[in-house]
Design a protein around this motif. Sequence first.
Motif, PDB file in Angstrom:
ATOM      1  N   ASN A  25      26.760  30.740  -5.269  1.00 18.23           N
ATOM      2  CA  ASN A  25      25.731  29.718  -5.422  1.00 18.23           C
ATOM      3  C   ASN A  25      26.013  28.857  -6.639  1.00 18.23           C
ATOM      4  OD1 ASN A  25      24.448  30.650  -3.191  1.00 18.23           O
ATOM      5  ND2 ASN A  25      22.888  31.829  -4.281  1.00 18.23           N
ATOM      6  N   SER A  26      26.591  29.472  -7.675  1.00 13.10           N
ATOM      7  CA  SER A  26      26.916  28.730  -8.886  1.00 13.10           C
ATOM      8  C   SER A  26      27.889  27.597  -8.567  1.00 13.10           C
ATOM      9  CB  SER A  26      27.519  29.665  -9.935  1.00 13.10           C
ATOM     10  OG  SER A  26      28.013  28.933 -11.025  1.00 13.10           O
ATOM     11  N   ILE A  27      28.922  27.897  -7.787  1.00  9.15           N
ATOM     12  CA  ILE A  27      29.904  26.878  -7.419  1.00  9.15           C
ATOM     13  C   ILE A  27      29.241  25.801  -6.563  1.00  9.15           C
ATOM     14  CG2 ILE A  27      31.967  26.455  -6.028  1.00  9.15           C
ATOM     15  CD1 ILE A  27      32.741  27.684  -8.594  1.00  9.15           C
ATOM     16  N   GLN A  28      28.416  26.212  -5.599  1.00 10.13           N
ATOM     17  CA  GLN A  28      27.754  25.254  -4.716  1.00 10.13           C
ATOM     18  C   GLN A  28      26.858  24.313  -5.515  1.00 10.13           C
ATOM     19  OE1 GLN A  28      25.752  27.818  -1.985  1.00 10.13           O
ATOM     20  NE2 GLN A  28      27.625  28.500  -0.973  1.00 10.13           N
ATOM     21  N   ASN A  29      26.126  24.875  -6.460  1.00 13.09           N
ATOM     22  CA  ASN A  29      25.232  24.059  -7.280  1.00 13.09           C
ATOM     23  C   ASN A  29      26.021  23.070  -8.138  1.00 13.09           C
ATOM     24  OD1 ASN A  29      23.077  25.458  -6.250  1.00 13.09           O
ATOM     25  ND2 ASN A  29      22.933  26.882  -7.970  1.00 13.09           N
ATOM     26  N   GLN A  30      27.139  23.531  -8.686  1.00 11.93           N
ATOM     27  CA  GLN A  30      27.972  22.640  -9.496  1.00 11.93           C
ATOM     28  C   GLN A  30      28.479  21.474  -8.653  1.00 11.93           C
ATOM     29  OE1 GLN A  30      31.002  24.541 -12.129  1.00 11.93           O
ATOM     30  NE2 GLN A  30      29.991  26.450 -11.585  1.00 11.93           N
ATOM     31  N   LYS A  31      28.959  21.774  -7.461  1.00 10.49           N
ATOM     32  CA  LYS A  31      29.493  20.725  -6.596  1.00 10.49           C
ATOM     33  C   LYS A  31      28.423  19.690  -6.269  1.00 10.49           C
ATOM     34  CE  LYS A  31      33.108  23.471  -4.324  1.00 10.49           C
ATOM     35  NZ  LYS A  31      33.531  24.103  -3.037  1.00 10.49           N
ATOM     36  N   ALA A  32      27.232  20.176  -5.911  1.00 12.35           N
ATOM     37  CA  ALA A  32      26.154  19.263  -5.536  1.00 12.35           C
ATOM     38  C   ALA A  32      25.779  18.351  -6.705  1.00 12.35           C
ATOM     39  CB  ALA A  32      24.938  20.072  -5.076  1.00 12.35           C
ATOM     40  N   MET A  33      25.644  18.946  -7.902  1.00  8.29           N
ATOM     41  CA  MET A  33      25.271  18.179  -9.090  1.00  8.29           C
ATOM     42  C   MET A  33      26.325  17.120  -9.416  1.00  8.29           C
ATOM     43  SD  MET A  33      25.075  19.509 -13.029  1.00  8.29           S
ATOM     44  CE  MET A  33      23.831  20.739 -12.715  1.00  8.29           C
ATOM     45  N   LEU A  34      27.589  17.522  -9.399  1.00 13.57           N
ATOM     46  CA  LEU A  34      28.666  16.621  -9.807  1.00 13.57           C
ATOM     47  C   LEU A  34      28.936  15.536  -8.761  1.00 13.57           C
ATOM     48  CD1 LEU A  34      31.072  19.275 -11.356  1.00 13.57           C
ATOM     49  CD2 LEU A  34      29.444  17.797 -12.533  1.00 13.57           C
TER      50      LEU A  34
END
Length: 518
Positions: A25-34
Amino acid sequence: MEKVAIYCRLSEEDRNKKQETDDSNSIQNQKAMLLEYSIQQGWEVYNIYSDDNYTGSDRNRPEFKRLLDDAEAHKFDIVLCKSQSRFTRELELVEKYINGLFPIWGIRFISLVDNADTANKGNKKSRQINGLVNEWYLEDMSENIRAVLTNRRKNGFHIGAFALYGYQKDPEQKGHLIIDEEAAAIVREVFTLFSQGYGKTAIARMLNERGVPNPTEYKRQHGLRYQQPKRRNSTLWKYFAISDMLTNEIYIGNMVQGKYGSVSYKTKQNKPRPKDNWYRVEGTHEAIIDRDLWDLVQSIIAARAKPFDVGTVGLFARKVRCANCGYTMRSSKNRGKHYLQCSNRHVAKDACIGAFIAVDKLEKIVIQELNNLSQRYLDQDELERSVEFKQNLEQQKEACLKAKAKLQKQLEDNSNYLLALYKDKVKGLVSEKDYFTMANDFSKERERTEYQIKEADRHLEELEAQMLAGDQRKEIIQRYTHVEHLTREMVEILIDYITVGKRVPGTQDVPIEIHWNF
């Protein structure tokens, strides 16, 4: 449109994957934010580089390395991360890439959370402070983990990632080993055969002829955790696998750990630790080998041990590897002459084509290469061209001295300002309340400056040590130039390892590759 490369990395504190193949989820959240931020800025997304299950101190992250290669080739204009710590937690890499190479390559670095942006010249210090804080975090985390692991070792808990062949990790009790009967039967057979007079290579050959999988292959077949083999022919039993098994006290119920220790929290490289520093706790789990058989085997091993013969048998002990299969070559003796041969060619048919060389011939080759190396290295013109690292160290030292001088000037100015402030208070030009407020701010600034000066002194000491190491390297080569014979001490100092290939047909030439310690 400017092209942006998005880099994401899994946070160690946020492991919540449902399946191994899923991004956290951490990676998914980073991708969405960036991605959202890139769209708002009107940038074209060149690629998303994502390293999952990697720490910020790991320099070998595959996507991280690919990102750097693409940055050097200028395939994009901007590197975008959630925070600077996602890119790296090492101050050295912050200076090398974010503040060093990225500007040279024309790459802008941005991290959203901590507002790092190389296009903003005013926040370079904040990027460096972030790097320093992340460096401290790495060091503190490493020390805390080491303390916990040391305590568990001292109390006899198994902390390894892989259970020793013959055992499995107890699913009911963390840190406890239980016997794996199928593998334990092979362990008992190995000890019994050796006690009956069979040699280690002979035992390996017998197991291979019967098709018994070696420990790594056994674990792979049974779905157990195992360490990926670094060399070929990984399904075969080898001499050293038998040798290590016969001297491992874990098989008699004693937990022995800490044989190797990490060089630094910045690297995964380990080095052997003295036997006195091992962690040994007796009776932590059920034994596979009874004490009588163990004592008998140890007495046989002691009786068979050969005396160390400097310059002949032990000269290149454990230093020479077969270039074909990568295994350590063993010494042999025929008609008074000593040889090194690949031990792998005896354990099974077609295991290896085998490498073979006389010890005295290898000694002559090493001495000749050492003399050639010294002539090249000690030539002053060549030295000035090749030892670029020393020039870099001199430049770093000069820059560090300038920075320290600037800090010392700030410290002096701080003292003068504080003195002037006090005089204004005495004259009544500054109220007592304002005086104490401003004096407190000056004191805090003074503490920060003093700390930065200490850090500069520490960095200067490190640079001096590195420069001294460079000089010592030159002295080492000079010391061993034009020697007639090698000693074991010289081999330990000079050589990391040597690879020996198969003799070239129709000639006396044997391919040799020497990996020096300097």
